[in-house]
Design a protein around this motif. Structure first.
Motif, PDB file in Angstrom:
ATOM      1  N   ASP A   1      87.992  64.179  42.188  1.00  0.00           N
ATOM      2  CA  ASP A   1      88.339  65.477  42.774  1.00  0.00           C
ATOM      3  C   ASP A   1      87.546  65.746  44.052  1.00  0.00           C
ATOM      4  O   ASP A   1      88.107  66.163  45.072  1.00  0.00           O
ATOM      5  CB  ASP A   1      88.090  66.602  41.764  1.00  0.00           C
ATOM      6  N   SER A   2      86.230  65.523  44.004  1.00  0.00           N
ATOM      7  CA  SER A   2      85.398  65.796  45.181  1.00  0.00           C
ATOM      8  C   SER A   2      85.750  64.871  46.336  1.00  0.00           C
ATOM      9  O   SER A   2      85.720  65.283  47.506  1.00  0.00           O
ATOM     10  CB  SER A   2      83.914  65.658  44.830  1.00  0.00           C
ATOM     11  N   THR A   3      86.115  63.625  46.028  1.00  0.00           N
ATOM     12  CA  THR A   3      86.510  62.684  47.084  1.00  0.00           C
ATOM     13  C   THR A   3      87.769  63.163  47.799  1.00  0.00           C
ATOM     14  O   THR A   3      87.839  63.160  49.043  1.00  0.00           O
ATOM     15  CB  THR A   3      86.748  61.285  46.491  1.00  0.00           C
ATOM     16  N   PHE A   4      88.764  63.622  47.028  1.00  0.00           N
ATOM     17  CA  PHE A   4      90.007  64.091  47.648  1.00  0.00           C
ATOM     18  C   PHE A   4      89.822  65.437  48.357  1.00  0.00           C
ATOM     19  O   PHE A   4      90.497  65.719  49.354  1.00  0.00           O
ATOM     20  CB  PHE A   4      91.123  64.173  46.608  1.00  0.00           C
ATOM     21  N   ILE A   5      88.914  66.279  47.859  1.00  0.00           N
ATOM     22  CA  ILE A   5      88.612  67.529  48.564  1.00  0.00           C
ATOM     23  C   ILE A   5      87.991  67.207  49.926  1.00  0.00           C
ATOM     24  O   ILE A   5      88.367  67.794  50.954  1.00  0.00           O
ATOM     25  CB  ILE A   5      87.657  68.411  47.734  1.00  0.00           C
ATOM     26  N   LEU A   6      87.065  66.263  49.940  1.00  0.00           N
ATOM     27  CA  LEU A   6      86.435  65.848  51.195  1.00  0.00           C
ATOM     28  C   LEU A   6      87.455  65.232  52.147  1.00  0.00           C
ATOM     29  O   LEU A   6      87.449  65.518  53.354  1.00  0.00           O
ATOM     30  CB  LEU A   6      85.320  64.842  50.894  1.00  0.00           C
ATOM     31  N   LEU A   7      88.360  64.428  51.610  1.00  0.00           N
ATOM     32  CA  LEU A   7      89.416  63.827  52.425  1.00  0.00           C
ATOM     33  C   LEU A   7      90.327  64.904  53.009  1.00  0.00           C
ATOM     34  O   LEU A   7      90.702  64.847  54.194  1.00  0.00           O
ATOM     35  CB  LEU A   7      90.223  62.840  51.577  1.00  0.00           C
ATOM     36  N   SER A   8      90.675  65.896  52.193  1.00  0.00           N
ATOM     37  CA  SER A   8      91.535  66.989  52.662  1.00  0.00           C
ATOM     38  C   SER A   8      90.900  67.706  53.850  1.00  0.00           C
ATOM     39  O   SER A   8      91.567  67.966  54.863  1.00  0.00           O
ATOM     40  CB  SER A   8      91.796  67.993  51.541  1.00  0.00           C
ATOM     41  N   TYR A   9      89.619  67.989  53.746  1.00  0.00           N
ATOM     42  CA  TYR A   9      88.960  68.718  54.837  1.00  0.00           C
ATOM     43  C   TYR A   9      88.701  67.847  56.050  1.00  0.00           C
ATOM     44  O   TYR A   9      88.612  68.354  57.173  1.00  0.00           O
ATOM     45  CB  TYR A   9      87.679  69.379  54.329  1.00  0.00           C
TER      46      TYR A   9
ATOM     47  N   LEU B   1      90.533  71.291  43.765  1.00  0.00           N
ATOM     48  CA  LEU B   1      91.271  70.226  44.458  1.00  0.00           C
ATOM     49  C   LEU B   1      92.667  70.708  44.837  1.00  0.00           C
ATOM     50  O   LEU B   1      93.129  70.484  45.967  1.00  0.00           O
ATOM     51  CB  LEU B   1      91.355  68.982  43.571  1.00  0.00           C
ATOM     52  N   ALA B   2      93.352  71.380  43.911  1.00  0.00           N
ATOM     53  CA  ALA B   2      94.692  71.904  44.206  1.00  0.00           C
ATOM     54  C   ALA B   2      94.637  72.915  45.351  1.00  0.00           C
ATOM     55  O   ALA B   2      95.531  72.949  46.213  1.00  0.00           O
ATOM     56  CB  ALA B   2      95.289  72.548  42.947  1.00  0.00           C
ATOM     57  N   MET B   3      93.592  73.731  45.391  1.00  0.00           N
ATOM     58  CA  MET B   3      93.440  74.720  46.461  1.00  0.00           C
ATOM     59  C   MET B   3      93.180  74.039  47.802  1.00  0.00           C
ATOM     60  O   MET B   3      93.611  74.528  48.852  1.00  0.00           O
ATOM     61  CB  MET B   3      92.309  75.687  46.117  1.00  0.00           C
ATOM     62  N   SER B   4      92.469  72.914  47.774  1.00  0.00           N
ATOM     63  CA  SER B   4      92.251  72.179  49.031  1.00  0.00           C
ATOM     64  C   SER B   4      93.564  71.571  49.528  1.00  0.00           C
ATOM     65  O   SER B   4      93.810  71.514  50.743  1.00  0.00           O
ATOM     66  CB  SER B   4      91.194  71.084  48.838  1.00  0.00           C
ATOM     67  N   PHE B   5      94.427  71.138  48.603  1.00  0.00           N
ATOM     68  CA  PHE B   5      95.740  70.640  48.997  1.00  0.00           C
ATOM     69  C   PHE B   5      96.585  71.764  49.602  1.00  0.00           C
ATOM     70  O   PHE B   5      97.298  71.555  50.595  1.00  0.00           O
ATOM     71  CB  PHE B   5      96.458  70.045  47.779  1.00  0.00           C
ATOM     72  N   ASP B   6      96.476  72.952  49.026  1.00  0.00           N
ATOM     73  CA  ASP B   6      97.157  74.121  49.569  1.00  0.00           C
ATOM     74  C   ASP B   6      96.729  74.382  51.008  1.00  0.00           C
ATOM     75  O   ASP B   6      97.563  74.600  51.896  1.00  0.00           O
ATOM     76  CB  ASP B   6      96.852  75.344  48.707  1.00  0.00           C
TER      77      ASP B   6
END
Length: 314
Positions: free
Chosen positions: A212-220, A118-123
Motif C-alpha cells: 500500500d505505501s509503495t503504491f501511495i508513493l508511486l501515486s504521488y 491507498l484508494a484515496m491516493s488513487f482518487d
C-alpha cells in the motif's frame, strides 16, 4: 504456567497493563484517553453525517472519506472497552477468547485504514492526472467494489491469526504489556514454536503496509510530475492543495508505524514504556486527527459544518 497434568496450557484470562512504571497519575491518563476517544468518535460521526446529509459531498473523494471515518470508528471502538476498563475502573482482566477477538478487529481495522488511504491516493491521482475521466472511472459501483475489496482483503489476511494463536500454549505468564490485545504482545507470553506466527505476521505486514505505501508513493510521484507540468503557478498550488488533507492523513498513519519499526530495529534496549506509548500513538492519534485534518483543510467540510451550526442556532 502449567496445567494439572504438568503441560503448558492457555490461561482462562489475560491481564492487561496500563502504562508500565506509571503507578500514580492513572486518573490523568484516563482523562487523556477519554478526551481522545471523545474527539475521535464525535469527529468521525460528524464526517459521516455530513457526507450522508450534504448533496455537495456526494462525490468520490468524500465517499472515500466516509470509509475512512467509518474505519476510524472501528479502530476506536475495538480498543475502547479494555482501555476504559483498565484506566477508569482498574479492571485489567480479559477472557482469552475475547482477547483473540479484540486482536483480530484491531489489526483488521488498522490494515483496512492502509487500504483506504491507498484508494484515496488513487482518487487524487485520477482527479489530477486524468480529470476528464474522473467521473466515469470512479463511479459509485466501482467505489463500492473498492471498499468491499479492501474489507475482503483485510478480513481474509487477518482471519488465520486467532487460530494461529489459539494453537499455542502459554507458559510465560498471562500479563500483556498494553491495555488491549495485539498479536506481537501475545507472542511474548506464548511458548512453543511461534515461527509460523512470526513469518505469517511479516508476510501480512509486507502484503498490506508494504504494498500500500509503495503504491501511495508511486501515486504521488506521478501526481507531482503532472503538477509540475502545469504552466500556471496558481493552478499548481490549487492542484497540490487538494491533496494536502490526504497527505496529512497518510503521514499521521505511517509515521508512527515507521517509528515503531525503527525502535524495534535500532533501539532494542528501549524502555518498555517507549514501545507502549508508540503503540498508543499508532492506534489513537490517526482516528482523532483525521476528522480534524479534513475539517480544517477541506472547505466543503467546513461549509457543511457551518451550515449545520447555522441551522441548529437559527
Amino acid at each position: 504456567m502449567l496445567g494439572l497434568n504438568g503441560t503448558p496450557f492457555q490461561p482462562a484470562t489475560l491481564q492487561l497493563t496500563g502504562i508500565p512504571g506509571m503507578q500514580t497519575g492513572q486518573a490523568w491518563v484516563a482523562l487523556v484517553f477519554c478526551i481522545l476517544y471523545l474527539i475521535s468518535i464525535i469527529g468521525n460521526l460528524t464526517i459521516l453525517a455530513l457526507v450522508i446529509r450534504e448533496p455537495a459531498l456526494h462525490q468520490p473523494m468524500y465517499y472515500f472519506l466516509f470509509m475512512l471515518s467509518l474505519n476510524d470508528l472501528g479502530v476506536s471502538f475495538s480498543t475502547l472497552p479494555t482501555v476504559l476498563a483498565t484506566f477508569c475502573f482498574n479492571y485489567r482482566h480479559i477472557d482469552f477468547d475475547a482477547c483473540l477477538i479484540q486482536m483480530f478487529f484491531i489489526h483488521t481495522f488498522s490494515f483496512m485504514e492502509s487500504g483506504i488511504l491507498l484508494a484515496m491516493s488513487f482518487d487524487r491521482f485520477v482527479a489530477i492526472c486524468d480529470p476528464l475521466r474522473y467521473a466515469t472511472m470512479l463511479t459509485n459501483n466501482r467505489i463500492l467494489a473498492m471498499g468491499l475489496g479492501i474489507l475482503a482483503k483485510s478480513f481474509t489476511t487477518l482471519f488465520p491469526f486467532p487460530f494461529l494463536v489459539k494453537r499455542l500454549p502459554f507458559c510465560k505468564g498471562n500479563v500483556l504489556h498494553h491495555s488491549y490485545c495485539l498479536h506481537p504482545d501475545l507472542m511474548k507470553v506464548a511458548c512453543g514454536d511461534i515461527h509460523v506466527n512470526n513469518i505469517y505476521g511479516l508476510f501480512v505486514v509486507i502484503f498490506t503496509y508494504g504494498i500500500d505505501s509503495t503504491f501511495i508513493l508511486l501515486s504521488y510521484t506521478l501526481i507531482l510530475r503532472a503538477v509540475l507540468a502545469i504552466a500556471s503557478r496558481e493552478q499548481r498550488f490549487k492542484a497540490l492543495n487538494t491533496c494536502m488533507s490526504h497527505i496529512c492523513a497518510v503521514l499521521a498513519f505511517y509515521v508512527p508505524i515507521i517509528a515503531v519499526s525503527m525502535i524495534h530495529r535500532f533501539w532494542k534496549s528501549a524502555p518498555l514504556v517507549v514501545h507502549v506509548m508508540m503503540s498508543n500513538v499508532y492506534l489513537f492519534i490517526p482516528p482523532m486527527l483525521n476528522p480534524i485534518i479534513y475539517s480544517v483543510k477541506t472547505k466543503e467540510i467546513r461549509r457543511g459544518i457551518r451550515q449545520v451550526f447555522c441551522k441548529s442556532w437559527g
